[in-house]
Design an enzyme around this catalytic site. Structure first.
Site, PDB file in Angstrom:
ATOM      1  N   GLY A 180       0.787  -1.232   0.000  1.00  0.00           N
ATOM      2  CA  GLY A 180       0.000   0.000   0.000  1.00  0.00           C
ATOM      3  C   GLY A 180       0.814   1.276   0.000  1.00  0.00           C
TER       4      GLY A 180
ATOM      5  N   ARG B 272      -4.407   0.453 -15.874  1.00  0.00           N
ATOM      6  CA  ARG B 272      -4.672   1.369 -14.758  1.00  0.00           C
ATOM      7  C   ARG B 272      -5.373   2.658 -15.192  1.00  0.00           C
ATOM      8  NH1 ARG B 272      -1.503   3.585 -11.837  1.00  0.00           N
ATOM      9  NH2 ARG B 272      -2.541   3.229  -9.854  1.00  0.00           N
TER      10      ARG B 272
ATOM     11  N   GLU C 258       4.952  -6.070   2.642  1.00  0.00           N
ATOM     12  CA  GLU C 258       4.806  -6.824   1.399  1.00  0.00           C
ATOM     13  C   GLU C 258       4.423  -5.855   0.293  1.00  0.00           C
ATOM     14  OE1 GLU C 258       2.154  -9.936   2.959  1.00  0.00           O
ATOM     15  OE2 GLU C 258       0.468  -8.780   2.233  1.00  0.00           O
TER      16      GLU C 258
ATOM     17  N   TYR D 282      -8.980   2.748 -13.492  1.00  0.00           N
ATOM     18  CA  TYR D 282      -9.168   3.636 -12.341  1.00  0.00           C
ATOM     19  C   TYR D 282      -9.047   5.114 -12.704  1.00  0.00           C
ATOM     20  CZ  TYR D 282      -6.702  -0.445 -10.120  1.00  0.00           C
ATOM     21  OH  TYR D 282      -6.230  -1.656  -9.722  1.00  0.00           O
TER      22      TYR D 282
ATOM     23  N   GLY E 152       4.700  -3.999  -3.348  1.00  0.00           N
ATOM     24  CA  GLY E 152       5.003  -4.258  -4.745  1.00  0.00           C
ATOM     25  C   GLY E 152       5.302  -2.934  -5.439  1.00  0.00           C
TER      26      GLY E 152
ATOM     27  N   CYS F  91     -11.915  -1.276 -28.434  1.00  0.00           N
ATOM     28  CA  CYS F  91     -13.228  -0.692 -28.701  1.00  0.00           C
ATOM     29  C   CYS F  91     -13.905  -0.342 -27.386  1.00  0.00           C
ATOM     30  CB  CYS F  91     -14.080  -1.644 -29.524  1.00  0.00           C
ATOM     31  SG  CYS F  91     -13.289  -2.068 -31.080  1.00  0.00           S
ATOM     32  N   GLU F  92     -13.221   0.486 -26.621  1.00  0.00           N
ATOM     33  CA  GLU F  92     -13.694   0.962 -25.318  1.00  0.00           C
ATOM     34  C   GLU F  92     -13.199   2.394 -25.209  1.00  0.00           C
ATOM     35  OE1 GLU F  92     -15.319  -0.104 -22.645  1.00  0.00           O
ATOM     36  OE2 GLU F  92     -15.692  -2.157 -23.329  1.00  0.00           O
TER      37      GLU F  92
HETATM   38  C1  LIG Z   1      -1.635  -6.039  -3.703  1.00  0.00           C
HETATM   39  C2  LIG Z   1      -1.132  -6.476  -2.404  1.00  0.00           C
HETATM   40  C3  LIG Z   1       0.130  -6.083  -1.961  1.00  0.00           C
HETATM   41  C4  LIG Z   1       1.010  -5.129  -2.719  1.00  0.00           C
HETATM   42  O1  LIG Z   1       0.435  -3.873  -2.874  1.00  0.00           O
HETATM   43  P1  LIG Z   1       1.312  -2.686  -3.513  1.00  0.00           P
HETATM   44  O2  LIG Z   1       0.344  -1.564  -3.597  1.00  0.00           O
HETATM   45  O3  LIG Z   1       1.784  -3.147  -4.833  1.00  0.00           O
HETATM   46  O4  LIG Z   1       2.446  -2.438  -2.594  1.00  0.00           O
HETATM   47  C5  LIG Z   1       0.589  -6.602  -0.768  1.00  0.00           C
HETATM   48  N1  LIG Z   1      -0.155  -7.453  -0.042  1.00  0.00           N
HETATM   49  C6  LIG Z   1      -1.371  -7.844  -0.432  1.00  0.00           C
HETATM   50  C7  LIG Z   1      -2.112  -8.799   0.409  1.00  0.00           C
HETATM   51  C8  LIG Z   1      -1.909  -7.369  -1.615  1.00  0.00           C
HETATM   52  O5  LIG Z   1      -3.131  -7.748  -1.984  1.00  0.00           O
END
Ligand SMILES: *Cc1c(COP(=O)(O)O)cnc(C)c1O
Length: 422
Positions: free
Chosen positions: A232, A312, A274, A316, A276, A343-344
């Site tokens: 997040g 994205r 965690e 969104y 990403g 076609c969107e």
């Molecule tokens: C998507 C997700 C992440 C990674 O989110 P980022 O915004 O990419 O950092 C980590 N943990 C869980 C459980 C997720 O669903």
């Protein structure tokens, strides 16, 4: 946009001769430096692991790079578990944070020795049955703090509307059950944000988790050994936005750690993320070519990528910076919608964007596409997804995923004339 494109115009033109657009390109050196920064910020904790959220960029070449920098992997499906396994991320370096999980995926996660993070209290029995009657030695639970009224905070949104996790009462109950079942090691997880840029948010998340750790200790006699505060962490997609200061976040959490965790005798507690997006997001770009210009009520530049490559913006309304290679310093005195071929009507990478004058054949660079980019792609409208390139630390470029072919698109059909036609 949060980082500079690593190739000069001349280098990119050369590259596009060898690898036709559209393609993704990732910058290994920048990713490595970024992970080092992440780890350095959190080195003030006795133990820290970043489990890279595989869904953000599920390519084993990237996972190997992250593995060599000390990252684990956060998975939520069987193929993601397999990607980690083959990239050398195994055992406790895998966090299996799944939800609505099929039994066979729990079995595979357990076989790899992954940390299993349960999303519901009913999953204790489900997991036990899946594993032939015995729970793993280590279990983690995902906490959903729900409506944060008294003692809550104003920053965190509305977890009560999210499908994830256990309520507080269920958390307490779940640890008691597992303790009685002989589980030896316990973790706690929560994730209540997405793409959040306010650093205080993560300190507050840690506070909520630490409070529950203390309650679990008191109510259940269980000492939680690791706290995973999820992903997040946002990135500055828009000009003028500020990157999350991880040193500030780490120091803020450390103050809470010293005040809450240490006096309770729970030190060393391992801290985990965690993430990403902030790991690879800024260091991946989608490169596409202008192939059409049409001027109706608005002026459109049609490119050879589509929302099927990067959804994205369409899904969104997300902002991604767009630059025109070789025209970085040209005046932005044109206004375009940059559109793909789906076609969107939402298939637009940029809407009413000030850009320099674009000629057919110009290479457009879509920034901050290194996480939740190619991975979210799809095949609607018969669109074939772009491949992926890795700019290695030594300056060479390696194709780490080829583009899709028509054969790939038809691979799941057994229909005369749609096989071996090329
Ligand atoms: C998507 C997700 C992440 C990674 O989110 P980022 O915004 O990419 O950092 C980590 N943990 C869980 C459980 C997720 O669903």
């Amino acid at each position: 946009m949060s980082s500079d494109f690593p190739l000069s115009h001349a280098q990119l033109v050369e590259l596009a001769k060898k690898f036709p657009t559209p393609f993704y390109i990732y910058d290994e050196k920048a990713i490595r430096e970024n992970v080092k920064y992440f780890y350095k910020a959190f080195s003030i904790f006795p133990s820290f692991t970043e489990y890279f959220a595989v869904k953000a960029l599920p390519n084993p070449y990237i996972l190997k790079v992250l593995e060599s920098e000390g990252c684990g992997g956060d998975c939520s499906s069987l193929p993601e578990l397999m990607l980690c396994e083959k990239s050398g991320i195994t055992g406790r370096r895998i966090m299996f944070t799944s939800n609505d999980t099929p039994a066979q995926e729990f079995v595979y996660a357990q076989k790899l020795g992954a940390i299993i993070n349960l999303d519901d209290i009913t999953h204790i029995d489900f997991l036990k049955n899946a594993l032939g009657g015995k729970l793993p030695d280590t279990i983690c639970f995902r906490y959903n703090p729900g409506p944060l009224k008294e003692g809550g905070n104003s920053i965190i949104g509305k977890p009560e509307e999210a499908k994830y996790g256990l309520t507080k009462e269920q958390m307490i109950h779940a640890y008691k059950i597992c303790k009685a079942e002989g589980v030896k090691h316990f973790g706690i997880h929560t994730m209540v944000a997405s793409n959040e840029l306010n650093p205080d948010f993560f300190v507050d998340t840690a506070r909520i988790v630490f409070e529950l750790i203390l309650e679990v200790q008191k109510e259940c006699g269980v000492n939680i050994e690791f706290a995973d505060i999820g992903g997040g962490v946002g990135i500055p997609y828009r000009p003028g936005q500020k990157k999350v200061d991880l040193d500030y976040v780490a120091k803020g959490i450390k103050v809470l750690y010293d005040k809450m965790i240490v006096p309770a005798g729970l030190d060393p507690l391992k801290l985990c993320f965690e993430c990403g997006r902030p790991i690879t997001g800024p260091y991946g770009w989608l490169v596409t070519k202008a192939i059409h210009e049409k001027n109706i009520y608005r002026n459109y530049i049609g490119v050879d990528a589509s929302m099927a490559d990067l959804m994205r913006p369409g899904m969104y309304g997300a902002y991604h910076e767009v630059t025109v290679s070789g025209k970085e310093n040209a005046p932005k005195d044109y206004v375009y919608d940059v559109s793909g071929s789906l076609c969107e009507n939402c298939d637009k990478f940029a809407v009413q964007r000030n850009l320099p004058k674009i000629e057919m054949g110009d290479l457009l660079i879509i920034h901050d596409a290194g996480a939740h980019g190619r991975a979210m792609g799809f095949n609607y409208n018969g669109k074939l997804r772009a491949g992926e390139l890795l700019l290695r630390s030594d300056g060479t470029v390696k194709e780490i995923r080829r583009r899709e072919t028509i054969e790939d698109y038809f691979a799941t059909l057994d229909f005369e004339g749609l096989k071996n036609f090329s």
